[in-house]
Design an enzyme around this catalytic site. Structure first.
Site, PDB file in Angstrom:
ATOM      1  N   GLU A 162     -17.441  17.800  56.177  1.00  0.00           N
ATOM      2  CA  GLU A 162     -17.953  19.168  56.181  1.00  0.00           C
ATOM      3  C   GLU A 162     -17.054  20.067  57.027  1.00  0.00           C
ATOM      4  O   GLU A 162     -16.763  21.208  56.659  1.00  0.00           O
ATOM      5  CB  GLU A 162     -19.386  19.178  56.722  1.00  0.00           C
ATOM      6  CG  GLU A 162     -20.112  20.472  56.451  1.00  0.00           C
ATOM      7  CD  GLU A 162     -21.606  20.351  56.681  1.00  0.00           C
ATOM      8  OE1 GLU A 162     -22.315  21.328  56.403  1.00  0.00           O
ATOM      9  OE2 GLU A 162     -22.065  19.291  57.130  1.00  0.00           O
TER      10      GLU A 162
ATOM     11  N   HIS B  99     -13.751   7.678  62.192  1.00  0.00           N
ATOM     12  CA  HIS B  99     -13.994   8.068  63.572  1.00  0.00           C
ATOM     13  C   HIS B  99     -14.413   6.858  64.382  1.00  0.00           C
ATOM     14  O   HIS B  99     -14.555   5.765  63.871  1.00  0.00           O
ATOM     15  CB  HIS B  99     -15.103   9.123  63.641  1.00  0.00           C
ATOM     16  CG  HIS B  99     -14.870  10.290  62.751  1.00  0.00           C
ATOM     17  ND1 HIS B  99     -13.800  11.140  62.909  1.00  0.00           N
ATOM     18  CD2 HIS B  99     -15.560  10.749  61.668  1.00  0.00           C
ATOM     19  CE1 HIS B  99     -13.845  12.075  61.978  1.00  0.00           C
ATOM     20  NE2 HIS B  99     -14.894  11.858  61.210  1.00  0.00           N
TER      21      HIS B  99
ATOM     22  N   TYR C  83     -17.982  12.569  69.057  1.00  0.00           N
ATOM     23  CA  TYR C  83     -18.603  13.242  67.918  1.00  0.00           C
ATOM     24  C   TYR C  83     -19.711  12.384  67.332  1.00  0.00           C
ATOM     25  O   TYR C  83     -19.549  11.179  67.130  1.00  0.00           O
ATOM     26  CB  TYR C  83     -17.554  13.549  66.855  1.00  0.00           C
ATOM     27  CG  TYR C  83     -18.049  14.482  65.783  1.00  0.00           C
ATOM     28  CD1 TYR C  83     -18.572  15.727  66.116  1.00  0.00           C
ATOM     29  CD2 TYR C  83     -18.011  14.117  64.438  1.00  0.00           C
ATOM     30  CE1 TYR C  83     -19.036  16.594  65.139  1.00  0.00           C
ATOM     31  CE2 TYR C  83     -18.464  14.985  63.452  1.00  0.00           C
ATOM     32  CZ  TYR C  83     -18.979  16.216  63.811  1.00  0.00           C
ATOM     33  OH  TYR C  83     -19.440  17.068  62.837  1.00  0.00           O
TER      34      TYR C  83
END
Length: 671
Positions: free
Chosen positions: A89, A339, A294
């Site tokens: 996104e 990630h 994150y």
């Protein structure tokens, strides 16, 4: 000299990052998405289906001024760093910024801030990349899919049964809840009995007769056993095993939401809001720093930059025997490695050292993340497990016990996992233990439990975990489900909505198809599939079904009130309009009679600005507010309930808000 411009999504982290980067950089925020699909064109989709599913993007309402300011900042800068969030996104947002702001390829760089700390921000700026077009196309495909399914099915359901909406993942979540309710309704309880021999220090339960499992389905069955056994129980076997109790992987988005729900009682939305703040930065007095990495990720990987100091920390604080190993996902585990897992940005920031800077809920969530991450790198706990089998006239009874002999990772994660010892006395083989205290108890099998939020997230396992909170909020706000004892129960509308969708779209609205679509989106992200070919394959299957449903789905008749129309004599019915339900003639459009509802006027207090009364009113969207009954001559109005008392500081009306009395104008709050 022109500055380098850094554009992030969130205003709350822009100042922190600007402080890290120094005077040569200006950091501004896009405040999230700046554009979305238009609501024009075929079916209002904002997509040119005939022209390769070309999307038509327009500024989001209220974002035109943001775009204007950003264009000015871009014009005044030599280099633009697009630093939206490090996920698909975020990649799409970076592309939208580049496109909408007219940034040329040579004038931008893409940077990824996986954690908001000084060193990592500097490292990201020094190692920029470019926008990943495949990730952008994957996200764009997802958005177009959601728009097509959402708009077409919502319109269908609104016109046929008065349901409010449908969605690609939302409707699958609702189906799971409805299917579970049907299992519960169809469940037939079965009677069974337990027999337990009670000794001074432990209990043993009947589980076999000779070598066969035994099941007791009635009191007569239980009484036959009681008549057949004596007082003496001979130890037939003793089995002792040393077992490892393994710690879990560090958190990904979905497991964090599940664990925060079960251990802290946090709804998914609350968990993500707190995690967002912990990621974006907390003022620790001497510095503002992100406490976690994150939080939208499905990778369980931890970086070497964290592992090495964490292993050292474990050894120094708990001892060498507590140092564990790095857990790896199995090859068939559905994880992507874009990630890291969700982890603290520094192992040295123990929760207690930052507690004074956090709210109670922030501290709880940070502690959970910190301890889970540390525990994942610690040694397994070790348990001595003992199983003793007794024989009594060929009836076999069993008791089990365990002793924690090494706490391992439970040293830090024990608060979140039960580890109570059940210690058995020293008993030898062939030893005879006696008791006359034997209980027989009646039980009934139970149906499967309704879904809690945590279990629904676990079962869903599709879509983006970061959207689960929104999906759950949507099915609640649409009145498709209610919560009973924190568990989801479908409403009549929820059941009817699911049944209609399954009648016409059973092969599309299910977990398997939705999961396969997620795989296709992953393949688009990897460059293995072409985005608009994925859309065409879906649309060619989906659209004929929609047209068929518009033609063949039976329209639900409006509910009759029992009254007749005073103008034509036909029954009056309840219809749903833009601003709620109303009573009208069933013979519409031939008869357009609408019953005027009697409105109960609730007076609140005198109007402070005229001789009128402040009364309770409703806005067009149904929200309660308080306004003068002399409107439009007097336009006095309040969103919060006023009281007959004025503020001692500014003389404006006092209002009730969240259980407190406050001024409607200034910051005064009544103690």
């Amino acid at each position: 000299m022109s500055k380098n411009l850094v554009i992030v999504e969130s205003p709350s982290k822009s100042k922190t990052i600007e402080k890290y980067l120094g005077g040569d950089y200006k950091v501004v925020s896009s405040k999230g998405h700046i554009r979305d699909l238009a609501t024009t064109g075929s079916y209002g989709l904002g997509v040119d289906i005939e022209n390769g599913f070309k999307p038509n993007y327009v500024p989001i309402k209220g974002k035109s001024s943001v775009i204007k300011e950003l264009k000015k900042d871009v014009k005044d800068s030599d280099m633009v760093y697009l630093a939206s969030d490090p996920d698909r996104e975020g990649e799409a947002i970076a592309w939208h910024l580049k496109d909408a702001l007219g940034i040329k390829d040579k004038d931008y760089k893409r940077v990824l801030f996986n954690e908001i700390t000084h060193d990592k921000v500097i490292e990201a700026i020094n190692n920029p990349t470019v926008i990943d077009d495949n990730l952008v196309k994957s996200q764009e495909t997802r958005r177009i899919l959601d728009r097509i399914i959402g708009f077409r099915l919502s319109k269908l359901l609104q016109s046929k049964i008065g349901a409010k909406s449908a969605g690609r993942v939302q409707s699958v979540a609702l189906k799971l809840i409805v299917d579970r309710e049907r299992e519960i309704e169809a469940f037939i309880p079965e009677e069974y009995w337990k027999i337990i021999a009670i000794f001074p220090d432990y209990e043993a339960e009947l589980f076999k007769y000779k070598t066969e499992d035994i099941e007791l389905h009635s009191e007569d069955d239980a009484n036959k056993v009681l008549d057949a056994i004596g007082e003496d129980y001979t130890v037939e076997s003793i089995e002792k095993k040393e077992k490892a109790r393994k710690s879990k992987f560090p958190f990904i988005t979905s497991t964090l939401q599940q664990e925060a729900s079960t251990k802290l009682g946090f709804p998914a939305r609350k968990t993500m809001q707190i995690a967002q703040k912990l990621y974006e930065g907390i003022d620790l007095g001497s510095e503002t720093v992100g406490l976690i990495t994150y939080m939208r990720t499905d990778s369980i990987r931890l970086s070497d930059d964290f592992i090495k100091p964490a292993m050292k920390y474990i050894e120094e604080n708990y001892g060498k025997k507590y140092v564990g190993y790095i857990k790896q996902a199995k090859k068939n585990d559905n994880v992507q490695d874009a990630h890291e897992a969700i982890r603290p940005t520094s192992v040295l920031r123990d929760p207690l050292t930052v507690k004074q800077y956090l709210s109670s809920d922030e501290f709880k969530l940070y502690s959970l993340i910190y301890k889970r991450t540390l525990a994942s790198l610690m040694a397994d706990a070790t348990v001595n497990s003992t199983t003793i089998i007794f024989d009594n006239n060929d009836y076999k009874f069993k008791t089990t016990g365990s002793i924690l002999i090494f706490d391992g990772y439970l040293k830090v994660y024990g608060d979140y996992e039960s580890s109570e010892d059940k210690i058995l006395p020293e008993i030898g083989e062939n030893q005879v233990c006696s008791t006359t205290n034997v209980e027989s108890t009646q039980h009934f099998t139970t149906p499967p439990a309704r879904y809690t939020e945590a279990k629904l997230i676990e079962e869903l396992g599709i879509g983006r975990p970061s959207t689960y909170a929104t999906i759950i909020d949507t099915i609640k706000s649409r009145d498709y489900v209610t919560l009973e004892e924190k568990k989801f129960k479908p409403t009549e509308m929820g059941i009817e909505t699911t049944d209609k969708l399954q009648e016409f779209f059973s092969d599309l609205i299910n977990t398997d198809y939705t999961r396969d679509m997620e795989d296709d989106l992953d393949s688009v992200a990897d460059g293995k599939l072409v985005w608009n070919e994925v859309l065409k394959k879906f649309y060619d299957l989906f659209e004929p079904r929609v047209k068929n449903a518009f033609s063949d789905m039976e329209k639900k008749a409006p509910e009759e009130t029992g009254e007749t129309c005073p103008e034509c004599g036909n029954p009056l019915v309840i219809r749903k309009g833009k601003y709620g339900a109303f009573t009208a003639c069933s013979n519409y459009p031939e008869c357009k009679y609408i019953k005027k509802e009697e409105v109960t006027v609730v007076e609140v207090c005198d109007c402070p600005n005229c001789s009128g009364k402040i009364i309770e009113k409703k806005s067009r969207k149904g929200k309660v507010f308080y306004g003068c009954n002399n409107y439009p001559k007097c336009k006095t109005a309040y969103w919060d309930k006023p009281i007959s008392k004025k503020c001692p500081e500014c003389s404006e009306m006092l209002v009730e808000k969240n259980g407190k009395v406050k001024c409607s104008s200034c910051s005064y709050t009544e103690e």
